[in-house]
Write a protein that holds these residues in place. Sequence first.
Motif, PDB file in Angstrom:
ATOM      1  N   MET A  91       0.820  -1.216   0.000  1.00 33.08           N
ATOM      2  CA  MET A  91       0.000   0.000   0.000  1.00 33.08           C
ATOM      3  C   MET A  91       0.856   1.269   0.000  1.00 33.08           C
ATOM      4  SD  MET A  91      -3.009  -1.053  -0.283  1.00 33.08           S
ATOM      5  CE  MET A  91      -3.734  -2.674  -0.252  1.00 33.08           C
ATOM      6  N   GLN A  92       2.077   1.140   0.518  1.00 35.39           N
ATOM      7  CA  GLN A  92       2.951   2.301   0.528  1.00 35.39           C
ATOM      8  C   GLN A  92       3.292   2.744  -0.886  1.00 35.39           C
ATOM      9  OE1 GLN A  92       3.770   4.038   3.160  1.00 35.39           O
ATOM     10  NE2 GLN A  92       4.954   5.502   1.949  1.00 35.39           N
ATOM     11  N   GLU A 115     -11.996  -7.353   9.112  1.00 36.61           N
ATOM     12  CA  GLU A 115     -11.080  -8.445   8.755  1.00 36.61           C
ATOM     13  C   GLU A 115     -11.851  -9.729   8.450  1.00 36.61           C
ATOM     14  OE1 GLU A 115      -7.318 -10.983  10.652  1.00 36.61           O
ATOM     15  OE2 GLU A 115      -8.235  -9.332  11.782  1.00 36.61           O
ATOM     16  N   LYS A 116     -12.799 -10.056   9.295  1.00 39.18           N
ATOM     17  CA  LYS A 116     -13.580 -11.277   9.077  1.00 39.18           C
ATOM     18  C   LYS A 116     -14.400 -11.187   7.797  1.00 39.18           C
ATOM     19  CE  LYS A 116     -17.048 -14.232  11.259  1.00 39.18           C
ATOM     20  NZ  LYS A 116     -17.913 -14.460  12.445  1.00 39.18           N
ATOM     21  N   GLN A 117     -15.018 -10.039   7.538  1.00 36.59           N
ATOM     22  CA  GLN A 117     -15.842  -9.887   6.354  1.00 36.59           C
ATOM     23  C   GLN A 117     -15.012  -9.896   5.074  1.00 36.59           C
ATOM     24  OE1 GLN A 117     -18.085  -6.300   7.207  1.00 36.59           O
ATOM     25  NE2 GLN A 117     -19.774  -7.462   8.087  1.00 36.59           N
ATOM     26  N   LEU A 118     -13.811  -9.309   5.111  1.00 38.66           N
ATOM     27  CA  LEU A 118     -12.955  -9.314   3.929  1.00 38.66           C
ATOM     28  C   LEU A 118     -12.487 -10.734   3.594  1.00 38.66           C
ATOM     29  CD1 LEU A 118     -10.847  -6.084   4.500  1.00 38.66           C
ATOM     30  CD2 LEU A 118     -12.489  -6.487   2.656  1.00 38.66           C
ATOM     31  N   ILE A 119     -12.230 -11.527   4.622  1.00 40.15           N
ATOM     32  CA  ILE A 119     -11.870 -12.923   4.375  1.00 40.15           C
ATOM     33  C   ILE A 119     -13.006 -13.643   3.664  1.00 40.15           C
ATOM     34  CG2 ILE A 119     -11.390 -15.129   5.509  1.00 40.15           C
ATOM     35  CD1 ILE A 119      -9.871 -13.575   7.660  1.00 40.15           C
ATOM     36  N   GLY A 148      -8.775 -11.291   0.384  1.00 44.40           N
ATOM     37  CA  GLY A 148      -7.974 -11.754   1.513  1.00 44.40           C
ATOM     38  C   GLY A 148      -6.732 -10.904   1.739  1.00 44.40           C
ATOM     39  N   VAL A 149      -6.178 -10.342   0.665  1.00 42.85           N
ATOM     40  CA  VAL A 149      -4.972  -9.510   0.822  1.00 42.85           C
ATOM     41  C   VAL A 149      -5.291  -8.266   1.647  1.00 42.85           C
ATOM     42  CG1 VAL A 149      -3.924 -10.337  -1.307  1.00 42.85           C
ATOM     43  CG2 VAL A 149      -5.438  -8.355  -1.383  1.00 42.85           C
ATOM     44  N   TYR A 150      -6.518  -7.777   1.540  1.00 47.53           N
ATOM     45  CA  TYR A 150      -6.906  -6.596   2.316  1.00 47.53           C
ATOM     46  C   TYR A 150      -7.215  -6.978   3.759  1.00 47.53           C
ATOM     47  CZ  TYR A 150      -7.217  -4.889  -2.421  1.00 47.53           C
ATOM     48  OH  TYR A 150      -6.921  -4.569  -3.724  1.00 47.53           O
ATOM     49  N   LEU A 157      -5.900  -0.158  -9.009  1.00 49.45           N
ATOM     50  CA  LEU A 157      -7.081   0.644  -8.671  1.00 49.45           C
ATOM     51  C   LEU A 157      -7.806   0.048  -7.476  1.00 49.45           C
ATOM     52  CD1 LEU A 157      -8.521   1.556 -12.202  1.00 49.45           C
ATOM     53  CD2 LEU A 157      -7.386   3.078 -10.573  1.00 49.45           C
ATOM     54  N   CYS A 158      -7.797  -1.268  -7.344  1.00 47.90           N
ATOM     55  CA  CYS A 158      -8.393  -1.899  -6.157  1.00 47.90           C
ATOM     56  C   CYS A 158      -7.627  -1.480  -4.903  1.00 47.90           C
ATOM     57  CB  CYS A 158      -8.369  -3.422  -6.305  1.00 47.90           C
ATOM     58  SG  CYS A 158      -9.560  -4.082  -7.498  1.00 47.90           S
ATOM     59  N   ASP A 159      -6.304  -1.483  -5.005  1.00 46.07           N
ATOM     60  CA  ASP A 159      -5.492  -1.058  -3.860  1.00 46.07           C
ATOM     61  C   ASP A 159      -5.765   0.405  -3.517  1.00 46.07           C
ATOM     62  OD1 ASP A 159      -4.418  -3.570  -3.848  1.00 46.07           O
ATOM     63  OD2 ASP A 159      -2.527  -3.002  -4.806  1.00 46.07           O
ATOM     64  N   LEU A 160      -5.870   1.245  -4.541  1.00 48.29           N
ATOM     65  CA  LEU A 160      -6.169   2.665  -4.313  1.00 48.29           C
ATOM     66  C   LEU A 160      -7.532   2.829  -3.651  1.00 48.29           C
ATOM     67  CD1 LEU A 160      -5.652   5.715  -4.703  1.00 48.29           C
ATOM     68  CD2 LEU A 160      -6.646   5.494  -6.999  1.00 48.29           C
ATOM     69  N   ALA A 161      -8.517   2.067  -4.098  1.00 48.83           N
ATOM     70  CA  ALA A 161      -9.866   2.156  -3.534  1.00 48.83           C
ATOM     71  C   ALA A 161      -9.863   1.712  -2.071  1.00 48.83           C
ATOM     72  CB  ALA A 161     -10.830   1.304  -4.350  1.00 48.83           C
ATOM     73  N   PHE A 162      -9.162   0.624  -1.774  1.00 45.71           N
ATOM     74  CA  PHE A 162      -9.080   0.153  -0.384  1.00 45.71           C
ATOM     75  C   PHE A 162      -8.398   1.187   0.497  1.00 45.71           C
ATOM     76  CE2 PHE A 162      -6.366  -1.824   2.858  1.00 45.71           C
ATOM     77  CZ  PHE A 162      -7.342  -2.387   3.673  1.00 45.71           C
ATOM     78  N   LEU A 163      -7.299   1.745   0.003  1.00 44.99           N
ATOM     79  CA  LEU A 163      -6.568   2.754   0.777  1.00 44.99           C
ATOM     80  C   LEU A 163      -7.434   3.983   1.007  1.00 44.99           C
ATOM     81  CD1 LEU A 163      -3.748   3.003   2.016  1.00 44.99           C
ATOM     82  CD2 LEU A 163      -3.028   4.212  -0.052  1.00 44.99           C
TER      83      LEU A 163
END
Length: 306
Positions: free
Chosen positions: A1-2, A129-133, A152-154, A84-90
């Motif tokens: 994410m960095q 965390e549980k919901q993302l899994i 799962g990575v998130y 873009l998924c990483d950007l959206a999560f961040l």
Amino acid sequence: MQGVMEIVVKTVNFIRARGLSHRQFRKLLDEMDSQYGDLLYYTEVRWLSRGAMLRRFYELKEEVFHFMEEKGKPVFHLNDPLWLCDLAFLTDITQYLNNLNSKLQGKNLLIHNLFDFICAFERKLEIWEKQLIEGNLYHFETLSKHSPPDTGVYAIEINSLRKEFENRFKDLRSNIVNFAIFSNPFSLEPIELPEHLQLELVDMQCNQDFKAKFNDVTLMDFYQKYLSSSDYPNLIKHCKMMACLFGSTYICEQLFSQMKLVKSKCRTVLTDRHLEDTLRIATTDMEQNIDHIVRHMRHQSSSMSK
């Protein structure tokens, strides 16, 4: 994410740090009838600007892509679905952190109030965390627009954040009992508490007037107005210790802001004593009765009138 953050900051700085590029980008936004008129800067000093900057960058990602392509410095990551998924999560998680930070900077909050905010956020992290899994993106509105192949990575990122919270606030967690004695003394069993407070707590809990007042007044008013230092010396001392724990730098920042306004370049003479008095008035919660002060002040007669 960095890596995502570095690319975003580098792109924003390229657009905004150059006057010509900045004007051209704003013109492009006007031509494209964009909802927003500009990108936002991010600075380390103003931490909350990170969330606002990420949100604005995400909303203007298409405009940024076209502009950087015209400038010969294309940001290919903006065409990468995984990036873009990483950007959206961040963007989502930073917004949640911003909201928590804003709560912790609030006025008239005591240490147990701030710790409640921290505990609530840690519980939220467990849920996320549980919901993302499980692939549930209900609480991540921006990320849900991209349908990431592996959520799962998130969940791993959330787990790392939760561990960081556990480590960062472990000192507060060791004082849970002290917070409970201070904030809710009538619901505790005295035998389970420190010996020097037990007898005073028994006396207070058995006082029906105290029970009624505790729910009708603020916490500090209860300790200041209804408990005497002669009858409850240890409880009063405990109260003072809890009340003087500042959970944020808000009070210091407020004082420096007021001092900046008072010590303006328009003032030619300002003694240390006058500065202290002015800051005390500017930062106090007490209401000043100016009419009463004027009526009782001693007026000085001028030499012209003699």
